[in-house]
Design an enzyme around this catalytic site. Structure first.
Site, mmCIF file in Angstrom:
data_model
loop_
_atom_site.group_PDB
_atom_site.id
_atom_site.type_symbol
_atom_site.label_atom_id
_atom_site.label_comp_id
_atom_site.label_asym_id
_atom_site.label_seq_id
_atom_site.Cartn_x
_atom_site.Cartn_y
_atom_site.Cartn_z
ATOM 1 N N GLU A 163 -28.506 93.302 9.329
ATOM 2 C CA GLU A 163 -28.808 93.510 7.902
ATOM 3 C C GLU A 163 -29.854 92.544 7.330
ATOM 4 O O GLU A 163 -29.665 91.965 6.262
ATOM 5 C CB GLU A 163 -27.512 93.440 7.088
ATOM 6 C CG GLU A 163 -26.496 94.471 7.558
ATOM 7 C CD GLU A 163 -25.145 94.371 6.859
ATOM 8 O OE1 GLU A 163 -25.007 93.535 5.953
ATOM 9 O OE2 GLU A 163 -24.237 95.150 7.224
ATOM 10 N N ASN A 205 -29.284 95.602 13.888
ATOM 11 C CA ASN A 205 -28.310 96.509 13.275
ATOM 12 C C ASN A 205 -28.442 96.494 11.747
ATOM 13 O O ASN A 205 -28.567 95.424 11.149
ATOM 14 C CB ASN A 205 -26.894 96.017 13.669
ATOM 15 C CG ASN A 205 -25.790 96.979 13.286
ATOM 16 O OD1 ASN A 205 -25.868 98.172 13.597
ATOM 17 N ND2 ASN A 205 -24.756 96.478 12.632
ATOM 18 N N HIS A 241 -22.813 104.228 7.299
ATOM 19 C CA HIS A 241 -21.745 104.303 6.304
ATOM 20 C C HIS A 241 -22.194 105.360 5.293
ATOM 21 O O HIS A 241 -22.969 105.077 4.373
ATOM 22 C CB HIS A 241 -21.561 102.944 5.616
ATOM 23 C CG HIS A 241 -21.078 101.865 6.541
ATOM 24 N ND1 HIS A 241 -19.824 101.895 7.123
ATOM 25 C CD2 HIS A 241 -21.667 100.732 6.994
ATOM 26 C CE1 HIS A 241 -19.662 100.827 7.888
ATOM 27 N NE2 HIS A 241 -20.776 100.109 7.833
ATOM 28 N N GLU A 270 -21.445 101.958 13.052
ATOM 29 C CA GLU A 270 -20.332 101.703 12.124
ATOM 30 C C GLU A 270 -19.998 102.961 11.337
ATOM 31 O O GLU A 270 -19.754 102.909 10.127
ATOM 32 C CB GLU A 270 -20.683 100.551 11.160
ATOM 33 C CG GLU A 270 -21.042 99.257 11.858
ATOM 34 C CD GLU A 270 -21.363 98.110 10.918
ATOM 35 O OE1 GLU A 270 -21.041 98.200 9.714
ATOM 36 O OE2 GLU A 270 -21.938 97.111 11.395
ATOM 37 N N ASP A 272 -18.751 105.868 9.257
ATOM 38 C CA ASP A 272 -17.656 106.399 8.446
ATOM 39 C C ASP A 272 -18.288 107.304 7.394
ATOM 40 O O ASP A 272 -19.430 107.101 6.982
ATOM 41 C CB ASP A 272 -16.754 105.320 7.827
ATOM 42 C CG ASP A 272 -17.482 104.197 7.110
ATOM 43 O OD1 ASP A 272 -18.639 104.395 6.678
ATOM 44 O OD2 ASP A 272 -16.892 103.114 6.972
HETATM 45 O O1 G3I Z 1 -8.435 87.466 6.825
HETATM 46 C C1 G3I Z 1 -8.431 87.248 5.400
HETATM 47 C C2 G3I Z 1 -7.021 87.101 4.918
HETATM 48 O O2 G3I Z 1 -6.439 85.952 5.480
HETATM 49 C C3 G3I Z 1 -7.044 87.009 3.400
HETATM 50 O O3 G3I Z 1 -5.747 87.001 2.906
HETATM 51 C C4 G3I Z 1 -7.785 88.196 2.803
HETATM 52 C C5 G3I Z 1 -7.916 88.094 1.299
HETATM 53 O O4 G3I Z 1 -8.990 88.851 0.811
HETATM 54 O O5 G3I Z 1 -9.082 88.249 3.343
HETATM 55 C C6 G3I Z 1 -9.094 88.429 4.738
HETATM 56 O O6 G3I Z 1 -10.419 88.487 5.210
HETATM 57 C C7 G3I Z 1 -11.144 89.668 4.898
HETATM 58 C C8 G3I Z 1 -11.602 90.302 6.192
HETATM 59 O O7 G3I Z 1 -12.431 91.410 5.926
HETATM 60 C C9 G3I Z 1 -10.454 90.779 7.075
HETATM 61 O O8 G3I Z 1 -9.759 91.798 6.429
HETATM 62 C C10 G3I Z 1 -12.340 89.269 4.055
HETATM 63 O O9 G3I Z 1 -11.900 88.805 2.796
HETATM 64 C C11 G3I Z 1 -13.247 90.456 3.881
HETATM 65 O O10 G3I Z 1 -14.440 90.009 3.246
HETATM 66 C C12 G3I Z 1 -13.606 91.043 5.213
HETATM 67 O O11 G3I Z 1 -14.392 92.203 5.013
HETATM 68 C C13 G3I Z 1 -15.137 92.626 6.110
HETATM 69 C C14 G3I Z 1 -16.586 92.723 5.694
HETATM 70 O O12 G3I Z 1 -17.351 93.237 6.782
HETATM 71 C C15 G3I Z 1 -17.143 91.366 5.319
HETATM 72 O O13 G3I Z 1 -18.459 91.455 4.931
HETATM 73 C C16 G3I Z 1 -14.624 93.988 6.528
HETATM 74 O O14 G3I Z 1 -13.297 93.845 7.072
HETATM 75 C C17 G3I Z 1 -15.533 94.575 7.590
HETATM 76 O O15 G3I Z 1 -15.178 95.912 7.838
HETATM 77 C C18 G3I Z 1 -16.959 94.552 7.094
HETATM 78 O O16 G3I Z 1 -17.788 95.028 8.118
HETATM 79 C C19 G3I Z 1 -19.168 95.134 7.784
HETATM 80 C C20 G3I Z 1 -19.951 94.870 9.030
HETATM 81 O O17 G3I Z 1 -19.600 93.625 9.585
HETATM 82 C C21 G3I Z 1 -21.449 94.940 8.793
HETATM 83 N N1 G3I Z 1 -21.812 96.176 8.141
HETATM 84 C C22 G3I Z 1 -21.072 96.501 6.956
HETATM 85 C C23 G3I Z 1 -19.575 96.507 7.237
HETATM 86 C C24 G3I Z 1 -18.788 96.932 6.042
HETATM 87 O O18 G3I Z 1 -18.925 96.012 4.982
#
Ligand code: G3I
Length: 473
Positions: A163, A205, A241, A270, A272
């Protein structure tokens, strides 16, 4: 469909299904799958592709989740566990527990792994967020070297940079602390990843690049430039996405094809699709068919298993409902996979990443030399292109044969005092610091008259400025 007339004739005369091989091992195509596969992974394998999903380590103990994962998918992307904040929470102190859990699960279930993501402006640990300039550049290089080395030989392809392009129509780079370390940060990231794991395909990516638009054209121009200058890039990931604001468009396939025509693989990384019912099912089929129509499309990864696993759960964008039941979108994707398409020659499920580096080598072109060709000994010349930053460098060396073919080469490089080589790729390093030699490996020793090949190395300190010697066999 990118088929030659000969391919069309063959397709028309074949009544069944399997992949077709012709003399010389050239893979042509597979037609419809007569013995329709009953899982996504098996069906994708019929055309030499994979079907993957993002996985969260903490869900592996959920038996509904892991049963679907191991039945349907043959490629796995850690959803968050390989990101910078997860793998290096404290500077130079690495933490691989959750990512190892996913990799070990995958290897135990005949699944391969897409690494995600080595360099990204998001999900950086707080210590990295407070860095800038040279300190951040060095931290990025150290991070990539450590993580890619830890997983060396276990990764099918890495999202090396994620990105880095801006939204909004300009087609330029996104402003970020990494971008502010210098415009060459992306190529340094790729060179560093190649040095650490020469067997992994190295991908750029991004999202909102899923059709021909200003952003994807910006990425296209970067990839074209990288290929022309020999920067080691092997693939481009299209996140896909998709929703009403970022829909599937009629030029989706043409966009994949124009990147493939640059000489890189393409991957849907990715996927969806927001929605439900037949509209969602049709779009899934369209994306699958687009990948199958592009020979260099290695495979498709969906961003989660059940709708409830999605980062956008309220969009119900995945192939299984919250209870793990197959949705119409699943059936439609499987049917599209089973209807066949071109065969992907570079993603055979039987190949392991570490045994096929030649499939992902950079082209034999290289940047304009920063030092002039050696007049050296018989048969070859060597030129160095240097990416130098404070405290470290990556050197790309072009070895060119003269007017007769050569069957092996050794390049001698003199390093300034204090410089050390930490990694090399596409060559075997020898000698001692100060005076280092690099000899060809099995796949790049033979160079035709007038042709060239490349290798590279990474080091600390100041890179070479003297002209290298080249000795041919
Ligand atoms: O693990 C913590 C947990 O301990 C806490 O209680 C909770 C509270 O919000 O947060 C948890 O972490 C989260 C993590 O996902 C696991 O669920 C983060 O806050 C959250 O920001 C994180 O989001 C991820 C996101 O990337 C971050 O930018 C998404 O799961 C993940 O699907 C998403 O993936 C991205 C790709 O890497 C790049 N392309 C876009 C895609 C979608 O945004």
């Amino acid at each position: 469909m990118n088929r030659s007339p000969r391919r069309r004739v063959l397709a028309a005369t074949l009544s069944t299904a399997a992949a077709v091989l012709v003399a010389g091992g050239t893979v042509l195509l597979s037609a419809g799958n007569a013995d329709a596969a009953t899982t996504l992974g098996a069906s994708a394998q019929a055309t030499g592709r994979y079907f993957g999903t993002a996985v969260a380590a903490y869900k592996l103990s959920d038996s509904v989740y892991s049963t679907i994962l191991d039945r349907e998918f043959d490629m796995v992307t850690p959803e968050n566990e390989m990101k910078w904040d997860a793998t290096e929470p404290v500077q130079n102190s690495f933490s691989y527990g959750s990512a190892d859990q996913i990799v070990n699960h995958a290897l135990a279930h005949n699944q391969r792994v897409r690494g995600h993501a080595l360099a990204w402006h998001q999900q950086q640990p707080s210590w990295a967020q407070s860095l800038s300039g040279t300190a951040l550049r060095n931290a990025m290089v150290n991070h990539i070297t450590n993580v890619a080395t830890h997983y060396k030989g276990k990764i099918y392809s890495w999202d090396v940079v994620n990105e880095a392009f801006a939204d909004g129509g300009g087609g330029g780079r996104r402003d970020s602390s990494l971008q502010r370390t210098g415009n060459d940060w992306i190529e340094v990231a790729f060179q560093t990843a190649r040095a650490a794991d020469p067997g992994a395909k190295l991908c750029y990516n991004d999202y909102n690049t899923d059709g021909v638009n200003a952003k994807s054209t910006g990425v296209y121009n970067m990839v074209k430039d990288f290929k022309a200058r020999g920067v080691p890039i092997d693939c481009v990931g299209f996140q896909s996405h998709l929703n009403s604001g970022s829909p599937y468009t009629a030029d989706y396939q043409a966009n994949l094809q124009r990147f493939a025509d640059l000489g890189v693989d393409v991957q849907i990384t990715e996927l969806d699709i927001a929605g439900s019912g037949s509209a969602q099912a049709t779009t899934y089929a369209n994306v699958v068919k687009s990948c199958l129509a592009v020979t260099r499309c290695n495979g498709i990864t969906v961003w989660g298993i059940r709708d409830s696993d999605s980062w956008r759960a309220s969009d119900t964008p995945l192939l299984f409902d919250n209870s793990g039941n197959k949705k119409a979108a699943y059936t439609s994707a499987l049917d599209a996979l089973n209807s066949g398409g071109t065969t992907n020659p570079t993603s055979s499920p039987t190949s392991t990443p570490s045994t096929s580096p030649s499939a992902s080598l950079p082209p034999s072109t290289s940047p304009p030399p920063s030092s002039s060709p050696s007049t050296g000994t018989a048969g070859c010349t060597a030129t160095v292109s240097l990416n130098q930053w404070t405290g470290g460098f990556v050197a790309t060396v072009k070895v060119a044969a003269g007017s007769t073919p050569i069957n092996g080469w050794t390049v001698g490089v003199t390093l300034p005092s204090g410089a050390t080589v930490t990694n090399s790729w596409s060559s075997t390093a020898g000698g001692s610091n100060g005076s280092v030699s690099f000899t060809n490996v099995s796949y790049n020793g033979s160079v035709n008259a007038g042709a060239s090949t490349e290798f590279g190395f990474q080091g600390t300190g100041v890179g070479p400025s003297a002209t290298p010697t080249c000795t041919a066999r």
